[in-house]
Design a protein around this motif. Sequence first.
Motif, short mmCIF file in Angstrom:
data_model
loop_
_atom_site.label_atom_id
_atom_site.label_comp_id
_atom_site.label_asym_id
_atom_site.label_seq_id
_atom_site.Cartn_x
_atom_site.Cartn_y
_atom_site.Cartn_z
N MET A 1 43.35 43.47 35.44
CA MET A 1 42.99 42.21 34.83
C MET A 1 43.21 41.09 35.85
N PHE A 2 43.69 39.94 35.41
CA PHE A 2 43.91 38.80 36.30
C PHE A 2 45.34 38.77 36.82
N GLU A 3 45.48 38.34 38.05
CA GLU A 3 46.81 38.01 38.57
C GLU A 3 47.14 36.60 38.05
N PHE A 4 48.39 36.21 38.14
CA PHE A 4 48.81 34.93 37.58
C PHE A 4 48.13 33.75 38.29
N ASP A 5 47.99 33.79 39.62
CA ASP A 5 47.35 32.68 40.34
C ASP A 5 45.85 32.60 40.03
N GLN A 6 45.21 33.76 39.80
CA GLN A 6 43.81 33.74 39.38
C GLN A 6 43.67 33.13 37.99
N TYR A 7 44.61 33.43 37.12
CA TYR A 7 44.61 32.87 35.79
C TYR A 7 44.76 31.35 35.85
N LEU A 8 45.67 30.85 36.69
CA LEU A 8 45.85 29.41 36.85
C LEU A 8 44.61 28.75 37.45
N GLY A 9 43.99 29.41 38.40
CA GLY A 9 42.75 28.88 38.98
C GLY A 9 41.64 28.81 37.96
N PHE A 10 41.53 29.84 37.13
CA PHE A 10 40.52 29.84 36.07
C PHE A 10 40.78 28.72 35.07
N LEU A 11 42.05 28.51 34.71
CA LEU A 11 42.38 27.41 33.79
C LEU A 11 42.09 26.05 34.42
N ALA A 12 42.37 25.90 35.71
CA ALA A 12 42.06 24.65 36.40
C ALA A 12 40.55 24.41 36.41
N PHE A 13 39.78 25.45 36.67
CA PHE A 13 38.33 25.34 36.66
C PHE A 13 37.83 24.93 35.28
N LEU A 14 38.32 25.56 34.23
CA LEU A 14 37.90 25.20 32.88
C LEU A 14 38.30 23.78 32.52
#
Length: 58
Positions: A1-14
């Motif tokens: 699934m997602f790593e934590f930094d990818q999850y934060l990047g996705f949230l920042a993008f959204l």
Amino acid sequence: MFEFDQYLGFLAFLTILTIGFWLMMFLLLFVVPYWLGGNLLEIWKERREAKRAKRLES
């Protein structure tokens, strides 16, 4: 699934995408009509004053 930094990047993008969307909606629904209405009112006032000045000359 997602790593934590990818999850934060996705949230920042959204977040940035959502802020941009609502800014665009605000500009289109409130600022642009206000600007156009004010310009049309000023043009109308200028034409009315020009007609009034022309009528007073004759």
